[in-house]
Design a protein around this motif. Sequence first.
Motif, PDB file in Angstrom:
ATOM      1  N   PHE A 692      57.416  36.247  29.291  1.00 30.68           N
ATOM      2  CA  PHE A 692      58.834  36.129  29.610  1.00 30.68           C
ATOM      3  C   PHE A 692      59.197  34.783  30.231  1.00 30.68           C
ATOM      4  N   LYS A 693      58.177  33.988  30.569  1.00 30.38           N
ATOM      5  CA  LYS A 693      58.386  32.663  31.177  1.00 30.38           C
ATOM      6  C   LYS A 693      59.190  32.763  32.470  1.00 30.38           C
ATOM      7  N   GLU A 694      58.834  33.744  33.295  1.00 34.14           N
ATOM      8  CA  GLU A 694      59.499  33.909  34.581  1.00 34.14           C
ATOM      9  C   GLU A 694      58.595  34.665  35.544  1.00 34.14           C
ATOM     10  N   GLU A 695      58.925  34.572  36.831  1.00 31.83           N
ATOM     11  CA  GLU A 695      58.149  35.289  37.830  1.00 31.83           C
ATOM     12  C   GLU A 695      58.491  36.778  37.810  1.00 31.83           C
ATOM     13  N   LYS A 696      57.431  37.593  37.895  1.00 32.77           N
ATOM     14  CA  LYS A 696      57.606  39.037  37.947  1.00 32.77           C
ATOM     15  C   LYS A 696      56.664  39.612  38.995  1.00 32.77           C
ATOM     16  N   LEU A 697      56.767  40.919  39.211  1.00 32.85           N
ATOM     17  CA  LEU A 697      55.886  41.594  40.144  1.00 32.85           C
ATOM     18  C   LEU A 697      54.825  42.382  39.382  1.00 32.85           C
ATOM     19  N   PHE A 698      53.599  42.325  39.885  1.00 33.75           N
ATOM     20  CA  PHE A 698      52.449  43.017  39.286  1.00 33.75           C
ATOM     21  C   PHE A 698      51.961  44.071  40.282  1.00 33.75           C
ATOM     22  N   TYR A 699      51.808  45.318  39.803  1.00 36.77           N
ATOM     23  CA  TYR A 699      51.340  46.425  40.630  1.00 36.77           C
ATOM     24  C   TYR A 699      49.946  46.844  40.160  1.00 36.77           C
ATOM     25  N   PRO A 700      48.873  46.306  40.754  1.00 30.64           N
ATOM     26  CA  PRO A 700      47.517  46.697  40.339  1.00 30.64           C
ATOM     27  C   PRO A 700      47.305  48.205  40.491  1.00 30.64           C
ATOM     28  N   ASP A 701      46.522  48.779  39.594  1.00 29.37           N
ATOM     29  CA  ASP A 701      46.385  50.239  39.528  1.00 29.37           C
ATOM     30  C   ASP A 701      45.668  50.851  40.727  1.00 29.37           C
ATOM     31  N   TRP A 702      44.679  50.149  41.278  1.00 28.56           N
ATOM     32  CA  TRP A 702      43.766  50.795  42.232  1.00 28.56           C
ATOM     33  C   TRP A 702      43.526  49.944  43.471  1.00 28.56           C
ATOM     34  N   ILE A 703      43.559  50.605  44.625  1.00 26.50           N
ATOM     35  CA  ILE A 703      43.063  50.019  45.864  1.00 26.50           C
ATOM     36  C   ILE A 703      41.933  50.927  46.338  1.00 26.50           C
ATOM     37  N   ILE A 704      40.769  50.335  46.600  1.00 25.10           N
ATOM     38  CA  ILE A 704      39.572  51.113  46.911  1.00 25.10           C
ATOM     39  C   ILE A 704      38.991  50.633  48.234  1.00 25.10           C
ATOM     40  N   PHE A 706      35.667  50.474  50.205  1.00 22.96           N
ATOM     41  CA  PHE A 706      34.230  50.642  50.076  1.00 22.96           C
ATOM     42  C   PHE A 706      33.642  51.163  51.383  1.00 22.96           C
ATOM     43  N   ALA A 707      32.489  51.801  51.296  1.00 24.40           N
ATOM     44  CA  ALA A 707      31.855  52.361  52.488  1.00 24.40           C
ATOM     45  C   ALA A 707      31.475  51.279  53.490  1.00 24.40           C
ATOM     46  N   ASP A 708      31.247  50.054  53.017  1.00 24.05           N
ATOM     47  CA  ASP A 708      30.872  48.957  53.920  1.00 24.05           C
ATOM     48  C   ASP A 708      32.088  48.201  54.463  1.00 24.05           C
ATOM     49  N   GLY A 709      33.297  48.708  54.198  1.00 23.09           N
ATOM     50  CA  GLY A 709      34.505  48.104  54.754  1.00 23.09           C
ATOM     51  C   GLY A 709      35.246  47.179  53.815  1.00 23.09           C
ATOM     52  N   ARG A 710      34.652  46.816  52.673  1.00 26.74           N
ATOM     53  CA  ARG A 710      35.360  45.962  51.721  1.00 26.74           C
ATOM     54  C   ARG A 710      36.579  46.681  51.127  1.00 26.74           C
ATOM     55  N   ILE A 711      37.556  45.900  50.728  1.00 25.94           N
ATOM     56  CA  ILE A 711      38.739  46.425  50.043  1.00 25.94           C
ATOM     57  C   ILE A 711      38.736  45.898  48.614  1.00 25.94           C
ATOM     58  N   GLY A 712      38.847  46.816  47.659  1.00 26.86           N
ATOM     59  CA  GLY A 712      38.906  46.425  46.258  1.00 26.86           C
ATOM     60  C   GLY A 712      40.300  46.616  45.687  1.00 26.86           C
ATOM     61  N   ILE A 713      40.757  45.637  44.912  1.00 29.86           N
ATOM     62  CA  ILE A 713      42.052  45.730  44.227  1.00 29.86           C
ATOM     63  C   ILE A 713      41.772  45.515  42.740  1.00 29.86           C
ATOM     64  N   PHE A 714      41.977  46.560  41.940  1.00 22.78           N
ATOM     65  CA  PHE A 714      41.608  46.505  40.530  1.00 22.78           C
ATOM     66  C   PHE A 714      42.750  47.003  39.655  1.00 22.78           C
ATOM     67  N   ASP A 715      42.679  46.605  38.383  1.00 19.03           N
ATOM     68  CA  ASP A 715      43.661  47.075  37.412  1.00 19.03           C
ATOM     69  C   ASP A 715      42.945  47.383  36.112  1.00 19.03           C
ATOM     70  N   THR A 716      43.048  48.635  35.655  1.00 18.57           N
ATOM     71  CA  THR A 716      42.398  49.022  34.410  1.00 18.57           C
ATOM     72  C   THR A 716      43.246  48.605  33.218  1.00 18.57           C
ATOM     73  N   LYS A 717      42.606  48.024  32.233  1.00 12.75           N
ATOM     74  CA  LYS A 717      43.291  47.577  31.019  1.00 12.75           C
ATOM     75  C   LYS A 717      42.541  48.067  29.793  1.00 12.75           C
ATOM     76  N   GLY A 718      43.222  48.032  28.675  1.00 12.06           N
ATOM     77  CA  GLY A 718      42.611  48.409  27.413  1.00 12.06           C
ATOM     78  C   GLY A 718      43.437  47.875  26.260  1.00 12.06           C
ATOM     79  N   GLY A 719      42.795  47.605  25.131  1.00 14.64           N
ATOM     80  CA  GLY A 719      43.527  47.142  23.958  1.00 14.64           C
ATOM     81  C   GLY A 719      44.207  45.801  24.179  1.00 14.64           C
ATOM     82  N   GLN A 720      45.457  45.678  23.714  1.00 10.42           N
ATOM     83  CA  GLN A 720      46.180  44.415  23.775  1.00 10.42           C
ATOM     84  C   GLN A 720      46.461  43.985  25.206  1.00 10.42           C
ATOM     85  N   THR A 721      46.680  44.950  26.109  1.00 10.63           N
ATOM     86  CA  THR A 721      46.962  44.568  27.499  1.00 10.63           C
ATOM     87  C   THR A 721      45.741  43.949  28.168  1.00 10.63           C
ATOM     88  N   ALA A 722      44.527  44.259  27.655  1.00 15.29           N
ATOM     89  CA  ALA A 722      43.316  43.620  28.176  1.00 15.29           C
ATOM     90  C   ALA A 722      43.113  42.249  27.539  1.00 15.29           C
TER      91      ALA A 722
END
Length: 785
Positions: A692-704, A706-722
């Motif tokens: 779109f050639k413009e700024e937009k907002l992205f909402y990642p699918d997952w916040i995780i 971890f047992a050791d205190g790390r924070i994970g931010i991930f987004d699952t993709k498949g097909g053309q979106t990947a």
Amino acid sequence: PCPRRTSPPVKPSLRSAPLATASIRAAPIWSVRTFMVSSVVNALNFQPDWDYDKAYVWITFSDDLAMQSKEKFYEYFFPNISNRLLTVNDFGEGKLQKNDVLFLNWQKLVAKSAESRRLRRPDDDRMQKETGFYFEDIVENTLAEGREIVMIIDESHKNVTLAAMRDVIDPLQPKVIIEVSATPDYEPTISDVRKNLADFIEVEREEVIGEGLIKEKIVCQTEENLQKHKAQDFDHVLLDLAIEKKQELEAEYSRLGKNINPLILIQLPNDDTKSIDQGNKTKEEVVLQYLHNQHIAENKIALWFDGKQKNMEFISDKDNSVDFMLFKQAAGTGWDCPRAHILVMYREISSATFYTQTIGRILRMAEPNCKADYVSAAMLRTGYLFTNYRRDEVKVPDESEANKPYVFTSECKFGEFEVDANLKSDFISRVDYGDFSDAAKFQRSFIESFDSFFNINDDDILIEQKRLRLDQKSLLLETHITDSIIVNAEFDDFEHINTDIKKRGTDSNYEVSQNDIEKIFTALCSQLLKEQTEADARVGNIARSWSPFKTALRLWLLKTIDSNSDTCYRVFINDIRKNANSVFRPAITQALKEYRPILKEILALRKQQIEEREAMTFNIRKYYSYTTEYELYPSELSIWTDFYLQKEYKGRENESAFIQFLEGLNGKIDWWFKNGSEGKDYYSLRYYNTAFKEEKLFYPDWIIRFADGRIGIFDTKGGQTAINPEGRAEALAQKIKLLNTLGETKFVGGLIVSENGQWYYNGYEEYEYTPGKMNKYWKLMTELF
């Protein structure tokens, strides 16, 4: 519906090899099912040729139903009760004796709450309490004495889950399992019956009536009823008819020497929540105000809503003093109140479908064991329905959807909390939100445009002069609006109610109530904006625009047609319903087009004054709400006590598979959070969208977490979106890199794809993905743990 008893083949994957498994399919009246099963248990006590050493564990799915089942068992057979009726409060006895019946809410046994854990034996011996018994102790001590367990599972179609099998059924080693359900997952075939793998015992509805368990029929208001109240607001008419019928029933009970107070159930429409947002009176407010005007005391009115209950204590008692109970959905699964005798149902404006499961709440006889007392009281053997639904809006519900709430609520296990002080949600400052921007300027412009369309000028001061202008435009000032409603109908065949009512009932026209007129007017304000197709008349954000549009329209109608808003709304609705022949429709389009130049000036000025972008620390809220487009999805590690997933959407299969991966990480992660796709309640980051050639907002699918205190931010993709995430991958990688410079918390993340039956993630700014070809930037998710 006919109660049936069936004995299906054992499902090996869901059974711990019991001697036998039976299934009781009962009529969809909870107390009838309880009566049937209680009678079986009670009868076994007196079988001289079957003096078996057994105890019973009766499983329900809530504390209320566990206690209700126990109380009903006691009520049915008092004073000749041969079984001891126990609950978790009797765990102190250490075991079950012969013929004991233990009533349990198995949610308490499979849930993760601290209270539930106190009922279960900890794996760590050091954590076990010094005195008392756990669930496992009761079971083991009972079986050690050679006493077999018969298990009764109420609502088995809901409760026979894998967790329940593992945590409740398997430890019991039941000799016999009796599954009880009105909607069983398994239906025996004719072949099963022929092979003696199953059987049916059919009980005709007339036999159930003959036993005095349920009423003979339900009747609704008659044409004669309506004629007596012709001049009244119809919302009030329904209440008056119900109150009059209650008085007649009270007199009849008194004649029989019965101390029974018939209860009036009042079902409110689900779209009442929209009324609050739209500034209309809700049906709850209308009903309560009218009851108060009739001098009904507060303690005579009960409320049963999600998160709000009032005067519900002991409401099921036959002589309880509460006269009215207000609710929205069909009263909760398993709710049992035999004195409920009258039902008032208010029609929804937005989705008018009358589902018949609610009628079951007034089918019970107040005294199921006293059929002889009611032989001469036909009125007491009849239920009464008063409603403003039409015949074509009556439907038998899909049993899988029956009793499901309109809105589900999930609760965060930790309450509202901050994931990390440095994790902030971005937002994009905009000047154009697709609305009218300045409500006051829009209203002035709208009124001027409408005056111009109808040729109203400054000299037209009096309403009579303005009405003359309307007449010149062929606008009719018709205020009479009627709707058809069910009359003279009787319900007795509930399996075919939607076809049977068309034969026995008729529709009668009745003036639409004032409250419903305002709701219709408000709904039209939103609808008319959605219908605009011309570029200069289109409104991008209906949610932000309908309210100022309604206000402007209302102000013009009040100053031009009548000072009474109900009169104005009726004129407007009648005209709009003429569709292409409407006078108001072209006037509305013209007003919207004439406001467009003013809107452009407002936006141009605002663009000069735009504020800098800011970010807000992201908090996970305590509660999240979901509509019926979502369904309960099994989860142990979700941050919510109950996790709901959208039923149908592109990517569900991929995300469901990833959830299963996360659920297998117990001990490696503390929790996972499924992010939403819009709004400030969910985490978002700003990125440049290359498409779109413009700024937009992205909402990642997952916040995780971890047992050791790390924070994970991930987004699952498949097909053309990947293949082409349009800048999202680079933005997320940059965000992770930035977060790792701001504090002590370690962040990881990236886009995720499934290849070779495994999950890979890419957390690099150099993003590239070709299906089947994993380059050096893709790492296995398992390497993170």
